[in-house]
Design a protein around this motif. Structure first.
Motif, PDB file in Angstrom:
ATOM      1  N   GLN A 157      10.830   0.335  -4.289  1.00  0.00           N
ATOM      2  CA  GLN A 157      10.068   1.655  -4.360  1.00  0.00           C
ATOM      3  C   GLN A 157       9.569   2.114  -3.200  1.00  0.00           C
ATOM      4  O   GLN A 157       9.081   1.235  -2.459  1.00  0.00           O
ATOM      5  CB  GLN A 157       9.101   1.711  -5.731  1.00  0.00           C
ATOM      6  N   PRO A 158       9.996   3.272  -2.829  1.00  0.00           N
ATOM      7  CA  PRO A 158       9.368   3.799  -1.261  1.00  0.00           C
ATOM      8  C   PRO A 158       7.828   3.717  -1.244  1.00  0.00           C
ATOM      9  O   PRO A 158       7.413   3.352  -0.018  1.00  0.00           O
ATOM     10  CB  PRO A 158       9.635   5.247  -1.359  1.00  0.00           C
ATOM     11  N   THR A 159       7.109   3.570  -2.215  1.00  0.00           N
ATOM     12  CA  THR A 159       5.531   3.590  -2.047  1.00  0.00           C
ATOM     13  C   THR A 159       5.103   2.448  -2.661  1.00  0.00           C
ATOM     14  O   THR A 159       3.893   2.313  -2.885  1.00  0.00           O
ATOM     15  CB  THR A 159       4.871   4.769  -2.691  1.00  0.00           C
ATOM     16  N   LYS A 227      -1.955   8.214   5.155  1.00  0.00           N
ATOM     17  CA  LYS A 227      -1.666   6.898   5.311  1.00  0.00           C
ATOM     18  C   LYS A 227      -2.796   5.761   4.546  1.00  0.00           C
ATOM     19  O   LYS A 227      -2.859   4.934   4.967  1.00  0.00           O
ATOM     20  CB  LYS A 227      -1.465   6.388   6.719  1.00  0.00           C
ATOM     21  N   ALA A 228      -3.063   6.461   3.211  1.00  0.00           N
ATOM     22  CA  ALA A 228      -3.908   5.755   2.285  1.00  0.00           C
ATOM     23  C   ALA A 228      -2.835   4.564   2.077  1.00  0.00           C
ATOM     24  O   ALA A 228      -1.677   4.657   1.813  1.00  0.00           O
ATOM     25  CB  ALA A 228      -4.287   6.539   1.296  1.00  0.00           C
ATOM     26  N   PHE A 229      -3.446   3.471   1.616  1.00  0.00           N
ATOM     27  CA  PHE A 229      -2.812   2.396   1.154  1.00  0.00           C
ATOM     28  C   PHE A 229      -3.564   1.059   0.560  1.00  0.00           C
ATOM     29  O   PHE A 229      -5.031   1.230   0.662  1.00  0.00           O
ATOM     30  CB  PHE A 229      -1.851   1.730   2.270  1.00  0.00           C
ATOM     31  N   SER A 230      -2.925   0.422  -0.153  1.00  0.00           N
ATOM     32  CA  SER A 230      -3.587  -1.060  -0.667  1.00  0.00           C
ATOM     33  C   SER A 230      -2.549  -2.002  -0.388  1.00  0.00           C
ATOM     34  O   SER A 230      -1.384  -1.960  -0.629  1.00  0.00           O
ATOM     35  CB  SER A 230      -3.784  -0.840  -2.180  1.00  0.00           C
ATOM     36  N   VAL A 231      -3.096  -3.142   0.093  1.00  0.00           N
ATOM     37  CA  VAL A 231      -2.202  -4.194   0.461  1.00  0.00           C
ATOM     38  C   VAL A 231      -3.002  -5.625  -0.274  1.00  0.00           C
ATOM     39  O   VAL A 231      -4.227  -5.647  -0.054  1.00  0.00           O
ATOM     40  CB  VAL A 231      -1.734  -4.403   1.749  1.00  0.00           C
ATOM     41  N   TYR A 340      -7.374   1.207   1.982  1.00  0.00           N
ATOM     42  CA  TYR A 340      -7.810   2.121   2.828  1.00  0.00           C
ATOM     43  C   TYR A 340      -7.438   3.658   2.263  1.00  0.00           C
ATOM     44  O   TYR A 340      -6.417   3.830   1.853  1.00  0.00           O
ATOM     45  CB  TYR A 340      -6.879   2.089   4.077  1.00  0.00           C
ATOM     46  N   CYS A 341      -8.581   4.420   2.018  1.00  0.00           N
ATOM     47  CA  CYS A 341      -8.419   5.609   1.401  1.00  0.00           C
ATOM     48  C   CYS A 341      -8.433   6.941   2.315  1.00  0.00           C
ATOM     49  O   CYS A 341      -8.717   6.667   3.554  1.00  0.00           O
ATOM     50  CB  CYS A 341      -9.522   5.752   0.238  1.00  0.00           C
ATOM     51  N   SER A 342      -7.932   7.926   1.899  1.00  0.00           N
ATOM     52  CA  SER A 342      -8.082   9.139   2.460  1.00  0.00           C
ATOM     53  C   SER A 342      -9.310   9.680   3.251  1.00  0.00           C
ATOM     54  O   SER A 342      -9.410  10.209   4.080  1.00  0.00           O
ATOM     55  CB  SER A 342      -7.641  10.362   1.788  1.00  0.00           C
ATOM     56  N   THR A 343     -10.407   9.000   2.588  1.00  0.00           N
ATOM     57  CA  THR A 343     -11.634   9.186   3.222  1.00  0.00           C
ATOM     58  C   THR A 343     -12.112   8.308   4.291  1.00  0.00           C
ATOM     59  O   THR A 343     -13.234   8.412   4.881  1.00  0.00           O
ATOM     60  CB  THR A 343     -13.000   8.918   2.047  1.00  0.00           C
ATOM     61  N   GLN A 344     -11.053   7.735   4.669  1.00  0.00           N
ATOM     62  CA  GLN A 344     -11.149   6.893   5.983  1.00  0.00           C
ATOM     63  C   GLN A 344     -12.249   5.622   5.840  1.00  0.00           C
ATOM     64  O   GLN A 344     -12.674   5.070   6.721  1.00  0.00           O
ATOM     65  CB  GLN A 344     -11.722   7.488   7.233  1.00  0.00           C
ATOM     66  N   GLU A 403       0.770   2.773  -1.883  1.00  0.00           N
ATOM     67  CA  GLU A 403       0.182   3.948  -1.230  1.00  0.00           C
ATOM     68  C   GLU A 403      -1.072   4.407  -2.077  1.00  0.00           C
ATOM     69  O   GLU A 403      -1.584   5.318  -1.819  1.00  0.00           O
ATOM     70  CB  GLU A 403       1.207   5.153  -0.864  1.00  0.00           C
ATOM     71  N   ASP A 404      -1.272   3.788  -3.137  1.00  0.00           N
ATOM     72  CA  ASP A 404      -2.496   4.006  -3.943  1.00  0.00           C
ATOM     73  C   ASP A 404      -3.557   3.295  -3.394  1.00  0.00           C
ATOM     74  O   ASP A 404      -3.673   2.063  -3.419  1.00  0.00           O
ATOM     75  CB  ASP A 404      -2.317   3.622  -5.384  1.00  0.00           C
ATOM     76  N   CYS A 405      -4.762   3.966  -2.806  1.00  0.00           N
ATOM     77  CA  CYS A 405      -5.835   3.183  -2.068  1.00  0.00           C
ATOM     78  C   CYS A 405      -6.560   2.460  -2.994  1.00  0.00           C
ATOM     79  O   CYS A 405      -7.372   1.607  -2.625  1.00  0.00           O
ATOM     80  CB  CYS A 405      -6.535   4.215  -1.361  1.00  0.00           C
ATOM     81  N   ASN A 406      -6.539   2.532  -4.304  1.00  0.00           N
ATOM     82  CA  ASN A 406      -7.100   1.904  -5.375  1.00  0.00           C
ATOM     83  C   ASN A 406      -6.347   1.212  -6.330  1.00  0.00           C
ATOM     84  O   ASN A 406      -6.600   0.729  -7.432  1.00  0.00           O
ATOM     85  CB  ASN A 406      -8.091   2.898  -6.183  1.00  0.00           C
TER      86      ASN A 406
END
Length: 409
Positions: A157-159, A227-231, A340-344, A403-406
């Motif tokens: 999946q791309p995200t 560029k929000a993400f979770s890894v 990392y979320c869009s809130t930086q 790409e879900d930051c949570n």
């Protein structure tokens, strides 16, 4: 009415009685036609049958042809049947209605087939449908969108990238990652445990190799503008029988012009720093040894460093002391979570003795990735290094990215 014969003697108009014919003329000339005067009516005698008297109405003759008289008027006969002669010429009939136009314009022809024209050109009709040919090629419509290959891992999946089950030993590469190292053959797949095993880990550095830098990277294009993400990745850092190895690992996102093969130095540079430093880059460093005179702060060593490098300048955003080695025999597995979320806002969690996520993050800080990177395409993965005095087995055991930051991994 009386008429004058050739001898000047008047004779009466013949009657319908045949007995009057022989006495119609008185003459001293011998009679060669006892049945009538050949001079008075030269044309009427041959038109009457021998058994019928002279016809007063010779024009009515044409009404008798049904008994076989068609031969009398071969030309007039066919002119009358034209209104009902289709049986005489069954084929020419259909050729008249089109008025000859089909041959002038072969394309309008297909509009006439309902009247019977298909028999004229049975094959040309199916060859005309190219005007509606889009149905012949239904696949070009969906045609294959560019979003099908946003990254080098088209089967995923791309995200989201889920390698939570580890890496199959049967594979001949560390796909979807690309290996790069100062030592040939690394990173590489090794069994999760000694002996036979179907699950492998990606070994970035072995404990028997000094002064080595290594990376396992993949290319990625963010779908979200922030560029929000979770890894989350499982890891092992150990040296059998020895609890004092080095040098450490790092999670890196970068846009170095060298691409997926960009690699920094060995020792305390951890594969991203040094003369060949990755730039620009975002780094979460798992440092297992003090870096001495390096640019990093390393206050006390064995720290989690949050760093950014831009325009060849390395800036430390935060530093937190944390013991990260797993054990001395390779049986334990640790795990890291980075959000990392869009809130930086950046949050980092770490468990070096198991895979359960701690309730509280090790560190929370602010960082702006949009200020660091241009566009959406980046490279991301892990780097690691050993030094001339400190070495470790440093492994990636699992990998999950979203790409879900949570995201909950």
């Amino acid at each position: 009415m009386p008429s004058s014969g050739p001898s000047g003697v008047e004779s009466e108009e013949p009657s319908d009685s045949p007995s009057q014919f022989p006495i119609s003329v008185s003459s001293s000339e011998p009679s060669s036609h006892p049945t009538g005067n050949p001079v008075s009516h030269p044309t009427s005698s041959p038109t009457l049958p021998p058994t019928v008297g002279p016809s007063r109405h010779p024009t009515a003759g044409p009404t008798l042809p049904p008994t076989g008289a068609p031969s009398r008027h071969p030309t007039s006969g066919p002119t009358l049947p034209l209104t009902g002669s289709p049986s005489r010429h069954p084929t020419p009939g259909p050729t008249l209605p089109p008025t000859g136009a089909p041959s002038r314009h072969p394309t309008p022809g297909p509009t006439l087939p309902p009247t019977g024209a298909p028999s004229r050109r049975p094959t040309p009709v199916p060859t005309l449908p190219p005007t509606g040919a889009p149905s012949r090629h239904p696949t070009p419509g969906p045609t294959l969108p560019p979003t099908r290959h946003p990254t080098p891992q088209p089967t995923l999946q791309p995200t989201r990238l889920d390698l939570s089950q580890g890496f199959a030993c049967a594979s001949t590469s560390i796909y979807p990652f690309t290996s790069n190292s100062t030592v040939s053959g690394y990173p590489k797949l090794v069994p999760m445990t000694t002996g036979t095993s179907s699950q492998c880990v990606i070994r970035l550095t072995p404990e028997n190799q000094i002064d080595m830098a290594s990376s396992a990277m993949l290319s990625y294009t963010f779908a979200n503008a922030n560029k929000a993400f979770s890894v989350s990745f499982g890891y092992r850092i150990y040296r059998e029988g020895n609890s004092d190895g080095g040098e450490g690992m790092a999670f890196v996102i970068h846009q170095d012009p060298r691409g997926i093969k960009a690699l920094g130095g060995a020792g305390g540079s951890l594969g991203f720093h040094g003369p060949q430093a990755i730039n620009p880059g975002f780094i979460v460093e798992l440092d297992t040894q003090p870096s001495g005179g390096k640019e990093l702060m390393d206050q006390g060593g064995r720290n989690i460093h949050i760093l950014v490098r831009k325009n060849q300048v390395l800036t430390e955003i935060s530093e937190t002391q944390k013991y990260m080695r797993t054990d001395t025999d390779g049986l334990a597995t640790g795990r890291v979570w980075i959000h990392y979320c869009s809130t930086q806002t950046l949050r980092v969690y770490l468990n070096n003795t198991g895979t359960a996520k701690p309730a509280a993050p090790v560190t929370t800080t602010q960082v702006n990735l949009n200020d660091l990177f241009v566009g959406q395409s980046v490279y991301l993965g892990l780097t690691a290094s050993t030094s001339s005095q400190k070495t470790d087995n440093q492994d990636m055991t699992t990998w999950q990215f979203s790409e879900d930051c949570n995201a909950t991994f």
